[in-house]
Motif scaffolding. Structure first.
Motif, PDB file in Angstrom:
ATOM      1  N   ILE A  81      -1.872  43.551  42.207  1.00 38.38           N
ATOM      2  CA  ILE A  81      -1.744  44.448  41.059  1.00 38.38           C
ATOM      3  C   ILE A  81      -2.478  45.768  41.268  1.00 38.38           C
ATOM      4  CG2 ILE A  81      -2.271  44.713  38.602  1.00 38.38           C
ATOM      5  CD1 ILE A  81      -1.672  41.689  38.333  1.00 38.38           C
ATOM      6  N   PRO A  82      -3.763  45.774  41.658  1.00 38.20           N
ATOM      7  CA  PRO A  82      -4.419  47.071  41.878  1.00 38.20           C
ATOM      8  C   PRO A  82      -3.806  47.869  43.025  1.00 38.20           C
ATOM      9  CG  PRO A  82      -5.842  45.251  42.563  1.00 38.20           C
ATOM     10  CD  PRO A  82      -4.716  44.654  41.799  1.00 38.20           C
ATOM     11  N   LEU A  83      -3.302  47.171  44.051  1.00 36.41           N
ATOM     12  CA  LEU A  83      -2.672  47.888  45.165  1.00 36.41           C
ATOM     13  C   LEU A  83      -1.321  48.453  44.748  1.00 36.41           C
ATOM     14  CD1 LEU A  83      -3.739  48.346  48.110  1.00 36.41           C
ATOM     15  CD2 LEU A  83      -5.007  46.679  46.754  1.00 36.41           C
ATOM     16  N   ALA A  84      -0.617  47.776  43.846  1.00 36.75           N
ATOM     17  CA  ALA A  84       0.632  48.318  43.316  1.00 36.75           C
ATOM     18  C   ALA A  84       0.355  49.575  42.500  1.00 36.75           C
ATOM     19  CB  ALA A  84       1.347  47.276  42.457  1.00 36.75           C
ATOM     20  N   PHE A  85      -0.735  49.557  41.739  1.00 31.28           N
ATOM     21  CA  PHE A  85      -1.138  50.752  40.984  1.00 31.28           C
ATOM     22  C   PHE A  85      -1.455  51.897  41.945  1.00 31.28           C
ATOM     23  CE2 PHE A  85      -4.366  53.514  39.175  1.00 31.28           C
ATOM     24  CZ  PHE A  85      -3.847  53.799  37.914  1.00 31.28           C
ATOM     25  N   LEU A  86      -2.210  51.590  42.999  1.00 30.62           N
ATOM     26  CA  LEU A  86      -2.550  52.611  43.995  1.00 30.62           C
ATOM     27  C   LEU A  86      -1.291  53.154  44.657  1.00 30.62           C
ATOM     28  CD1 LEU A  86      -4.602  54.159  45.734  1.00 30.62           C
ATOM     29  CD2 LEU A  86      -4.667  52.169  47.256  1.00 30.62           C
ATOM     30  N   GLY A  87      -0.390  52.250  45.070  1.00 25.62           N
ATOM     31  CA  GLY A  87       0.841  52.691  45.707  1.00 25.62           C
ATOM     32  C   GLY A  87       1.678  53.563  44.801  1.00 25.62           C
ATOM     33  N   GLY A  88       1.715  53.210  43.511  1.00 25.83           N
ATOM     34  CA  GLY A  88       2.471  54.012  42.568  1.00 25.83           C
ATOM     35  C   GLY A  88       1.915  55.407  42.388  1.00 25.83           C
ATOM     36  N   SER A  89       0.621  55.569  42.621  1.00 24.59           N
ATOM     37  CA  SER A  89      -0.009  56.883  42.450  1.00 24.59           C
ATOM     38  C   SER A  89       0.157  57.779  43.666  1.00 24.59           C
ATOM     39  CB  SER A  89      -1.512  56.701  42.167  1.00 24.59           C
ATOM     40  OG  SER A  89      -2.186  56.193  43.320  1.00 24.59           O
ATOM     41  N   ILE A  90       0.682  57.233  44.756  1.00 21.41           N
ATOM     42  CA  ILE A  90       0.834  57.990  46.002  1.00 21.41           C
ATOM     43  C   ILE A  90       2.247  58.537  46.115  1.00 21.41           C
ATOM     44  CG2 ILE A  90       0.815  57.849  48.526  1.00 21.41           C
ATOM     45  CD1 ILE A  90      -1.268  55.615  48.261  1.00 21.41           C
ATOM     46  N   LEU A 185       2.418  52.498  35.906  1.00 21.64           N
ATOM     47  CA  LEU A 185       1.187  53.117  35.413  1.00 21.64           C
ATOM     48  C   LEU A 185       0.559  54.008  36.478  1.00 21.64           C
ATOM     49  CD1 LEU A 185      -0.420  50.135  33.469  1.00 21.64           C
ATOM     50  CD2 LEU A 185       0.570  52.216  32.494  1.00 21.64           C
ATOM     51  N   GLY A 186       0.653  53.582  37.742  1.00 19.84           N
ATOM     52  CA  GLY A 186       0.126  54.398  38.827  1.00 19.84           C
ATOM     53  C   GLY A 186       0.833  55.728  38.962  1.00 19.84           C
ATOM     54  N   GLN A 187       2.085  55.775  38.547  1.00 20.29           N
ATOM     55  CA  GLN A 187       2.827  57.032  38.552  1.00 20.29           C
ATOM     56  C   GLN A 187       2.567  57.860  37.304  1.00 20.29           C
ATOM     57  OE1 GLN A 187       7.053  56.775  39.743  1.00 20.29           O
ATOM     58  NE2 GLN A 187       6.647  54.631  40.211  1.00 20.29           N
ATOM     59  N   GLY A 188       1.668  57.383  36.455  1.00 23.15           N
ATOM     60  CA  GLY A 188       1.409  58.082  35.207  1.00 23.15           C
ATOM     61  C   GLY A 188       2.478  57.797  34.183  1.00 23.15           C
ATOM     62  N   ALA A 189       3.151  56.621  34.322  1.00 22.75           N
ATOM     63  CA  ALA A 189       4.238  56.236  33.405  1.00 22.75           C
ATOM     64  C   ALA A 189       5.193  57.411  33.218  1.00 22.75           C
ATOM     65  CB  ALA A 189       3.676  55.756  32.072  1.00 22.75           C
ATOM     66  N   ARG A 190       5.778  57.848  34.316  1.00 24.97           N
ATOM     67  CA  ARG A 190       6.596  59.060  34.313  1.00 24.97           C
ATOM     68  C   ARG A 190       7.929  58.847  33.595  1.00 24.97           C
ATOM     69  NH1 ARG A 190       7.065  60.970  40.344  1.00 24.97           N
ATOM     70  NH2 ARG A 190       8.469  62.437  39.333  1.00 24.97           N
ATOM     71  N   LEU A 191       7.838  58.582  32.305  1.00 23.35           N
ATOM     72  CA  LEU A 191       9.045  58.351  31.526  1.00 23.35           C
ATOM     73  C   LEU A 191       9.840  59.625  31.325  1.00 23.35           C
ATOM     74  CD1 LEU A 191       7.637  55.895  28.825  1.00 23.35           C
ATOM     75  CD2 LEU A 191       8.682  55.380  31.039  1.00 23.35           C
ATOM     76  N   ASP A 192       9.176  60.777  31.483  1.00 13.40           N
ATOM     77  CA  ASP A 192       9.883  62.048  31.328  1.00 13.40           C
ATOM     78  C   ASP A 192      10.889  62.276  32.450  1.00 13.40           C
ATOM     79  OD1 ASP A 192       7.627  62.195  33.031  1.00 13.40           O
ATOM     80  OD2 ASP A 192       7.700  64.381  32.974  1.00 13.40           O
ATOM     81  N   ALA A 193      10.734  61.562  33.565  1.00 16.21           N
ATOM     82  CA  ALA A 193      11.656  61.728  34.688  1.00 16.21           C
ATOM     83  C   ALA A 193      12.901  60.865  34.543  1.00 16.21           C
ATOM     84  CB  ALA A 193      10.948  61.386  36.001  1.00 16.21           C
ATOM     85  N   LEU A 194      12.907  59.960  33.560  1.00 14.92           N
ATOM     86  CA  LEU A 194      14.029  59.051  33.419  1.00 14.92           C
ATOM     87  C   LEU A 194      15.271  59.781  32.912  1.00 14.92           C
ATOM     88  CD1 LEU A 194      12.209  56.030  31.732  1.00 14.92           C
ATOM     89  CD2 LEU A 194      12.903  56.249  34.126  1.00 14.92           C
TER      90      LEU A 194
END
Length: 243
Positions: A81-90, A185-194
């Protein structure tokens, strides 16, 4: 860009067989988006949102039948889970993301086609020193690519005889849900891109998820459907690697 109505049908067709084995279907959604030229910034968040709904439905359905092992799930999820968050932020950038995603799609196809069938064999849980780094690696890949990691976890659990076949679907569904949420969440919940059609896309995969997870696997020609999905993954992966 493909017609949104046709894309809804394709999403439904992808979600249904994936849900029969406790998967969210992100690799198939990403493959479809790659083949239909979705904007790169839309692909990861949309795949993760769709993954959340289908994996949640699959988990609820399989959990009701007792097809879940909390201890085994935690052995992999605690590090994932924390690594998925990290990966999403990259943000790997367009070129590297295409290469990684293309490789993951092709590997996902292989995992689907060659998924071992070892039901009935004696199982034993993995040691934490093995499960934790394995979960971390799968979580990182999930976050970087916008998948849930379950498509690799499922065959691994069976191949290594870490879990009975009947519990693998429930574990994978929970693993995918948690990694998808962390990656989003790692991507900042980029719902605006949807895209604006997202509610229709969600509706399609929800119906597919309910049908796929709610019926017996013997009622569905799963082998043929999985092979077709694998073909789509290979084509999309080759397209990404070739661009």
């Amino acid at each position: 860009m493909i017609d949104p109505n046709l894309f809804v049908i394709l999403l439904f067709a992808a979600a249904t067989p994936y849900a029969t084995v406790g998967h969210g279907g992100a690799s198939a959604y990403l493959a479809l988006m790659a083949l239909t030229d979705f904007a790169p910034e839309q692909m990861r968040p949309l795949a993760l949102v769709l993954n959340l709904f289908v994996s949640a439905i699959a988990f609820i359905q399989f959990r009701r039948t007792g097809a879940f092992d909390l201890r085994l799930f935690l052995l992999f999820a605690v590090a994932a889970i924390p690594l998925a968050f990290l990966g999403g932020s990259i943000d790997l950038g367009g070129a590297w993301h295409r290469i990684l995603l293309g490789a993951v799609l092709i590997a996902s196809a292989a995992a689907l086609v060659f998924r071992p069938q070892l039901a009935g064999t004696e199982t034993h849980p993995p040691q934490p020193l093995v499960a934790l780094p394995t979960g971390a690696a799968l979580g990182l890949i999930a976050g970087l690519t916008g998948t849930g990691g379950g498509i690799f976890l499922s065959p691994l659990l069976i191949l290594m005889r870490w879990a009975e076949a009947r519990t693998v679907a429930g574990i994978s569904a929970a693993f995918i849900f948690c990694n998808s949420a962390a990656g989003l969440l790692g991507q900042g919940a980029r719902l605006d891109a949807l895209p604006g059609q997202t509610p229709w896309y969600v509706g399609a995969v929800v119906v597919g998820g309910l049908i796929g997870s709610g019926i017996s696997a013997t009622w569905l020609p799963r082998k043929a459907l999985i092979r077709l999905l694998a073909l789509v993954l290979v084509i999309a992966g080759a397209k990404l690697l070739g661009t």
